[in-house]
Design a protein around this motif. Sequence first.
Motif, PDB file in Angstrom:
ATOM      1  N   ALA A  45       0.838  -1.232   0.228  1.00 23.89           N
ATOM      2  CA  ALA A  45      -0.084   0.005   0.068  1.00 23.89           C
ATOM      3  C   ALA A  45       0.957   1.160   0.111  1.00 23.89           C
ATOM      4  O   ALA A  45       2.151   1.193   0.523  1.00 23.89           O
ATOM      5  CB  ALA A  45      -0.760   0.183   1.278  1.00 23.89           C
ATOM      6  N   SER A  46       0.476   2.110  -0.634  1.00 26.59           N
ATOM      7  CA  SER A  46       1.039   3.386  -0.690  1.00 26.59           C
ATOM      8  C   SER A  46       0.586   4.584   0.175  1.00 26.59           C
ATOM      9  O   SER A  46       1.249   5.359   0.530  1.00 26.59           O
ATOM     10  CB  SER A  46       0.988   4.020  -2.038  1.00 26.59           C
ATOM     11  OG  SER A  46      -0.431   4.302  -2.467  1.00 26.59           O
ATOM     12  N   ASP A  47      -0.577   4.399   0.900  1.00 24.59           N
ATOM     13  CA  ASP A  47      -1.134   5.145   1.701  1.00 24.59           C
ATOM     14  C   ASP A  47      -2.017   4.513   2.621  1.00 24.59           C
ATOM     15  O   ASP A  47      -2.662   3.340   2.085  1.00 24.59           O
ATOM     16  CB  ASP A  47      -2.021   6.461   0.966  1.00 24.59           C
ATOM     17  CG  ASP A  47      -1.264   7.179   0.026  1.00 24.59           C
ATOM     18  OD1 ASP A  47      -0.797   8.101   0.401  1.00 24.59           O
ATOM     19  OD2 ASP A  47      -1.107   6.870  -1.123  1.00 24.59           O
ATOM     20  N   VAL A  48      -2.183   4.747   3.746  1.00 27.99           N
ATOM     21  CA  VAL A  48      -3.471   4.292   4.675  1.00 27.99           C
ATOM     22  C   VAL A  48      -4.191   5.166   5.324  1.00 27.99           C
ATOM     23  O   VAL A  48      -3.796   6.401   5.576  1.00 27.99           O
ATOM     24  CB  VAL A  48      -2.676   3.320   5.803  1.00 27.99           C
ATOM     25  CG1 VAL A  48      -1.907   2.265   5.102  1.00 27.99           C
ATOM     26  CG2 VAL A  48      -1.725   4.222   6.692  1.00 27.99           C
ATOM     27  N   VAL A  49      -5.283   4.838   5.537  1.00 29.58           N
ATOM     28  CA  VAL A  49      -6.388   5.692   6.171  1.00 29.58           C
ATOM     29  C   VAL A  49      -7.117   4.862   7.326  1.00 29.58           C
ATOM     30  O   VAL A  49      -7.635   4.120   7.064  1.00 29.58           O
ATOM     31  CB  VAL A  49      -7.657   6.199   5.093  1.00 29.58           C
ATOM     32  CG1 VAL A  49      -8.641   6.925   5.637  1.00 29.58           C
ATOM     33  CG2 VAL A  49      -6.882   6.962   4.013  1.00 29.58           C
ATOM     34  N   ASN A  50      -7.025   5.504   8.583  1.00 30.22           N
ATOM     35  CA  ASN A  50      -7.608   4.621   9.569  1.00 30.22           C
ATOM     36  C   ASN A  50      -9.113   5.407   9.701  1.00 30.22           C
ATOM     37  O   ASN A  50      -9.391   6.560  10.058  1.00 30.22           O
ATOM     38  CB  ASN A  50      -6.921   4.956  10.829  1.00 30.22           C
ATOM     39  CG  ASN A  50      -7.386   4.090  12.005  1.00 30.22           C
ATOM     40  OD1 ASN A  50      -8.590   4.041  12.221  1.00 30.22           O
ATOM     41  ND2 ASN A  50      -6.581   3.653  12.821  1.00 30.22           N
ATOM     42  N   SER A  51     -10.200   4.611   9.496  1.00 31.21           N
ATOM     43  CA  SER A  51     -11.543   4.925   9.397  1.00 31.21           C
ATOM     44  C   SER A  51     -11.995   5.511  10.881  1.00 31.21           C
ATOM     45  O   SER A  51     -13.342   6.070  11.008  1.00 31.21           O
ATOM     46  CB  SER A  51     -12.572   4.093   8.827  1.00 31.21           C
ATOM     47  OG  SER A  51     -12.526   2.698   9.557  1.00 31.21           O
ATOM     48  N   LYS A  52     -11.277   5.107  11.975  1.00 32.62           N
ATOM     49  CA  LYS A  52     -11.846   5.323  13.240  1.00 32.62           C
ATOM     50  C   LYS A  52     -11.280   6.858  13.563  1.00 32.62           C
ATOM     51  O   LYS A  52     -11.766   7.381  14.713  1.00 32.62           O
ATOM     52  CB  LYS A  52     -11.378   4.510  14.403  1.00 32.62           C
ATOM     53  CG  LYS A  52     -12.032   3.219  14.251  1.00 32.62           C
ATOM     54  CD  LYS A  52     -11.639   2.542  15.438  1.00 32.62           C
ATOM     55  CE  LYS A  52     -12.300   1.318  15.546  1.00 32.62           C
ATOM     56  NZ  LYS A  52     -12.029   0.388  16.881  1.00 32.62           N
ATOM     57  N   GLU A  53     -10.142   7.307  12.817  1.00 37.16           N
ATOM     58  CA  GLU A  53      -9.554   8.730  13.120  1.00 37.16           C
ATOM     59  C   GLU A  53     -10.288   9.694  12.158  1.00 37.16           C
ATOM     60  O   GLU A  53      -9.666  10.903  12.444  1.00 37.16           O
ATOM     61  CB  GLU A  53      -8.256   8.370  13.042  1.00 37.16           C
ATOM     62  CG  GLU A  53      -7.580   7.564  14.220  1.00 37.16           C
ATOM     63  CD  GLU A  53      -6.294   7.361  14.047  1.00 37.16           C
ATOM     64  OE1 GLU A  53      -5.435   7.586  13.260  1.00 37.16           O
ATOM     65  OE2 GLU A  53      -5.703   6.600  15.157  1.00 37.16           O
ATOM     66  N   THR A  54     -10.622   9.543  10.975  1.00 30.25           N
ATOM     67  CA  THR A  54     -10.924  10.635  10.070  1.00 30.25           C
ATOM     68  C   THR A  54     -12.313  10.436   9.086  1.00 30.25           C
ATOM     69  O   THR A  54     -12.559   9.256   9.266  1.00 30.25           O
ATOM     70  CB  THR A  54      -9.550  10.596   9.192  1.00 30.25           C
ATOM     71  OG1 THR A  54      -9.680  11.779   8.388  1.00 30.25           O
ATOM     72  CG2 THR A  54      -9.347   9.605   8.594  1.00 30.25           C
TER      73      THR A  54
ATOM     74  N   VAL B 270     -13.139   9.066   6.197  1.00 34.39           N
ATOM     75  CA  VAL B 270     -12.559   8.131   5.024  1.00 34.39           C
ATOM     76  C   VAL B 270     -12.824   8.644   3.762  1.00 34.39           C
ATOM     77  O   VAL B 270     -12.086   8.920   2.895  1.00 34.39           O
ATOM     78  CB  VAL B 270     -12.914   6.720   5.276  1.00 34.39           C
ATOM     79  CG1 VAL B 270     -12.165   6.028   4.189  1.00 34.39           C
ATOM     80  CG2 VAL B 270     -12.623   6.387   6.564  1.00 34.39           C
ATOM     81  N   VAL B 271     -14.158   9.083   3.354  1.00 35.93           N
ATOM     82  CA  VAL B 271     -14.151   9.414   1.894  1.00 35.93           C
ATOM     83  C   VAL B 271     -13.776  10.676   1.526  1.00 35.93           C
ATOM     84  O   VAL B 271     -13.026  10.740   0.558  1.00 35.93           O
ATOM     85  CB  VAL B 271     -16.034   9.669   1.678  1.00 35.93           C
ATOM     86  CG1 VAL B 271     -16.181  10.371   0.579  1.00 35.93           C
ATOM     87  CG2 VAL B 271     -16.601   8.377   2.065  1.00 35.93           C
TER      88      VAL B 271
END
Length: 371
Positions: free
Chosen positions: A237-246, A248-249
């Motif tokens: 993966a080049s990037d990660v997004v934590n859906s509990k912290e931000t 997401v969309v």
Amino acid sequence: MIILYLILMKGAILYKYNEPLIIEDNIQIDEPKVGETKIRIEATGLCHSDVNVFEGKTPVPPPVIAGHEIAGVIEEVGNNVTDFKPGDRVISAFIHPCGKCKNCITGKENLCEVFAKNRLNGTLLDGTTRLHFKDGTPIRAFLGGGFAEYAMVPYTALTKVPEDLDLRKVAVLGCAGLTAYGAVNSAKIEPGETVAVIGVGGVGLSVIQMLKIAGAGRIIAVGTRKWKLEKALELGASDVVNSKETDVVRAVKNITGGGPDVVIEVAGTTETVKMSLDMVRIGGKVVLVGLPPTTAEIPIRIASIVRGGIKIIGDYGGRPRVDMPRLIELVKLGKYDPTALVTGKFRLEEINEAVKLLEQGEAIRSLIIPN
């Protein structure tokens, strides 16, 4: 005079939804019928689809033995099995194609109609089971019933494993690997395309590895556990997004400049399915892989889908006899690492501990070792 030999084995049986599995050692397994093989199990991966059975979200009637990422050695074959013999080292796909229905003969054996009809019944392709107690009470087997010492599966689900590959290393190819391969294949990724992967369990982490092989550009992993997102970065993966912290969309649209070209949804919740449709760019594709509970209802804004020209693709894994040999080759070449998914190994008697860890989000794939 005909002498019948009673073969007994040990297995982890679900008697009632949402209750611990019970280890029984008085399970009778019959001889294989036409087109079937009996496998002595070396290891079986524990998947969220198994947990769905234990919780009744995938309502296979108890008593049932689950487990569908099976690796082992063939001990016995039924009539008309010519491609395999006792002693062959094999892995079993979670899909059991009949090889004769319209979908099977037109190259879509992952959508076998006979298998689909029997899948939730916990039976083999003829609608019956080879497992029962000594008093004759039948025991169902979900997609193979690998949480036991032996399993009965059709030969059409099997692929031979080269001698230089550890069976425990490749067990998770049966679902995590094959599902990911099918999803990326269905997405028809073009080199450089941006892709978001929602869910970083065994399938999601496999999808990320497959996307890297396919030449995807930016690969954004979305999940809820920091340590799993770190694993996603390790695997491509080049990037990660934590859906509990931000949000997401919003975050994914910012990273991609308007939304990814493709979203592959593997978490299988109403929230993540909606999320995938909200984040994909106009003209993009959403591949739905995760399986919500059978009773789940997911609202979709049809107007947005139509005006945006969004393609929604449902994918139910790769083709066992076509794609599994390719997966094994990817493992041999070092391009796909199934061992990166395995976070623990447990004896059959410890399976409830493994289930608990998976439910708590503290495991990716655990291997259940019967002996």
